[in-house]
Motif scaffolding. Structure first.
Motif, short mmCIF file in Angstrom:
data_model
loop_
_atom_site.label_atom_id
_atom_site.label_comp_id
_atom_site.label_asym_id
_atom_site.label_seq_id
_atom_site.Cartn_x
_atom_site.Cartn_y
_atom_site.Cartn_z
N LEU A 160 -2.17 5.41 4.61
CA LEU A 160 -2.07 4.41 3.55
C LEU A 160 -3.17 4.61 2.51
O LEU A 160 -4.34 4.85 2.86
CB LEU A 160 -2.18 3.00 4.13
CG LEU A 160 -1.21 2.66 5.27
CD1 LEU A 160 -1.53 1.27 5.84
CD2 LEU A 160 0.23 2.72 4.80
N ASP A 161 -2.80 4.50 1.26
CA ASP A 161 -3.76 4.59 0.16
C ASP A 161 -4.59 3.31 0.13
O ASP A 161 -4.04 2.21 0.02
CB ASP A 161 -3.00 4.77 -1.15
CG ASP A 161 -3.90 5.13 -2.31
OD1 ASP A 161 -5.03 5.61 -2.07
OD2 ASP A 161 -3.48 4.93 -3.47
N ALA A 162 -5.91 3.44 0.23
CA ALA A 162 -6.80 2.27 0.31
C ALA A 162 -8.02 2.48 -0.57
O ALA A 162 -9.14 2.59 -0.09
CB ALA A 162 -7.21 2.01 1.76
N PRO A 163 -7.84 2.55 -1.88
CA PRO A 163 -8.94 2.90 -2.78
C PRO A 163 -9.98 1.78 -2.90
O PRO A 163 -9.72 0.63 -2.58
CB PRO A 163 -8.23 3.12 -4.11
CG PRO A 163 -7.03 2.22 -4.05
CD PRO A 163 -6.60 2.26 -2.61
N GLY A 164 -11.16 2.18 -3.37
CA GLY A 164 -12.19 1.18 -3.68
C GLY A 164 -13.50 1.42 -2.99
O GLY A 164 -14.54 1.46 -3.63
N HIS A 165 -13.48 1.58 -1.67
CA HIS A 165 -14.74 1.75 -0.95
C HIS A 165 -15.40 3.07 -1.29
O HIS A 165 -16.62 3.14 -1.46
CB HIS A 165 -14.50 1.65 0.56
CG HIS A 165 -15.72 1.98 1.37
ND1 HIS A 165 -16.83 1.17 1.41
CD2 HIS A 165 -16.02 3.06 2.15
CE1 HIS A 165 -17.75 1.70 2.18
NE2 HIS A 165 -17.28 2.86 2.65
N MET A 210 0.85 -1.19 0.00
CA MET A 210 0.00 0.00 0.00
C MET A 210 0.89 1.25 0.00
O MET A 210 1.81 1.36 0.83
CB MET A 210 -0.93 0.00 1.23
CG MET A 210 -1.77 -1.27 1.34
SD MET A 210 -2.78 -1.34 2.86
CE MET A 210 -4.16 -0.28 2.39
N LYS A 211 0.62 2.17 -0.90
CA LYS A 211 1.37 3.42 -0.92
C LYS A 211 1.17 4.13 0.42
O LYS A 211 0.07 4.16 0.96
CB LYS A 211 0.91 4.30 -2.07
CG LYS A 211 1.38 3.84 -3.42
CD LYS A 211 1.03 4.87 -4.50
CE LYS A 211 1.59 4.48 -5.84
NZ LYS A 211 1.28 5.50 -6.88
#
Length: 383
Positions: A208-213, A194-195
């Motif tokens: 932390l980059d956590a895309p999607g939701h 994770m970035k």
């Protein structure tokens, strides 16, 4: 076992888990995950926020220690129907039309003040994303308190509703304060795939980059203890809404279903792990002891389902690391294991929170367990 390369540091932060006082009873489970399992057909959760306190080690022993506080996630506004944009209120009111009960006793600003935290001592508020139950009311905090948001939030939703009809927050929540939008484009740091952004520039707290939701969805990783060689450091992973219930996280290849499970409120106790393989709704030719019970489905609220699922895969690796305690915003089965604000969560490993909490979500499948135990065809020789 997966390897998570977390940079070494001797600097820690203090994490306090804040009960935002939100309770959702009989909410629409299908909006977030599927399939429903007997005993858990509805969403029954609360919500956590997290107060992060950083004390600069270089000021240790000084009479003037440098202390910085940030709040990760704010929960919902207490009077949400009066303090959210009309389209959001209208959408959430449909939950109530279908039988959901939403209660909120206090704004998080009140919770913090009741716990002895002066609001002007907080440096910044961090939104994990802009869903109604995570933004709170920044306008209740002094203008000196910055607001930090994830990628694309300003470009997509500024200045707020009603000027921007698509915005999920009111204009007053942005106005009169510094708002910073994070970008991971130039980040060369990656943790667990994770970035990452080193928030305090000393390895104590990472965004932390956590895309999607949702648009601009972020997670965080806090270092809660440090050891001389770094091997015994401990961390708390803040999963926000990357998943809502641990049934989306476990079991998996790193954390298989155990042979015997002992959980308060689950009968029989201890319960053979095998019974959960029989009630597992997902594997068709797969291994139920290595597959999460529920998934983010195509018609969920997630804006990017493949990315949201990939984030869960990455969190599974953090979860498998015994140094890391993973907690999302809504996993309410943890509540009676945790010590809530104003207490500190930094002693989680010594107190065994991870082991106590790991399989607690299975108690939500009590109805399915009872059906399995009465089905003699499935359970010949097992009873």
């Amino acid at each position: 076992m997966p390897t998570i390369d977390i940079p070494k540091s001797n600097q820690t932060v203090n994490v306090q888990i804040v009960d935002t006082t939100l309770r959702i009873k009989d909410g629409p489970l299908a909006a977030f995950l599927s399939p429903a399992i007997e005993g858990q057909e509805k969403l029954n959760v609360g919500e956590f926020g997290f107060l992060i306190t950083h004390t600069d080690l270089s000021s240790a022993g000084s009479d003037d220690k440098t202390v910085r506080k940030v709040l990760f996630d704010l929960g919902p506004p207490k009077d949400w129907k009066a303090h959210l944009p009309e389209p959001v209120v209208k959408r959430m009111s449909t939950w109530e039309d279908y039988g959901a009960v939403i209660t909120i006793d206090k704004d998080i600003s009140e919770v913090l003040q009741d716990g002895g935290v002066e609001l002007d001592t907080i440096e910044a508020l961090i939104w994990s994303h802009t869903h109604w139950d995570h933004m709170g009311r920044p306008s209740l905090f002094p203008p000196s308190v910055d607001l930090i948001v994830g990628p694309s939030i300003i470009s997509k939703f500024s200045p707020g509703y009603p000027e921007n009809p698509a915005s999920p927050f009111l204009t007053r929540e942005f106005s009169g304060r510094k708002v910073t939008e994070l970008s991971f484009d130039s980040s060369t740091l990656s943790i667990g795939g994770m970035k990452a952004i080193d928030f305090f520039n000393d390895g104590s707290f990472y965004i932390l980059d956590a895309p999607g939701h949702a648009v601009g969805h972020i997670n965080a990783l806090a270092r809660t203890t440090a050891s001389p060689n770094g091997e015994n450091d401990t961390f708390i992973f803040l999963g926000a809404d990357s998943y809502h219930i641990d049934s989306q996280l476990r079991p998996n290849a790193h954390t298989p279903l155990p042979k015997s499970i002992e959980i308060p409120r689950l009968s029989p106790c201890p319960c053979p792990g095998e019974i959960f393989e029989h009630i597992h709704p997902l594997p068709l030719g797969g291994n139920p002891s290595l597959t999460p019970f529920q998934i983010i489905h195509e018609k969920s609220v997630a804006v990017d389902v493949p990315s949201a699922r990939e984030v869960i895969n990455k969190i599974q690796a953090f979860d498998a690391d015994e140094r890391v305690f993973v907690i999302n915003a809504h996993e309410w089965s943890y509540y009676d294991v945790l010590e809530i604000f104003p207490e500190s969560a930094n002693g989680w490993r010594r107190k065994g929170w991870k082991e106590k909490a790991r399989w607690r979500f299975l108690a939500g499948f009590q109805g399915a367990v009872e059906l399995a135990f009465t089905d003699r065809k499935l359970w010949r020789g097992s009873l």
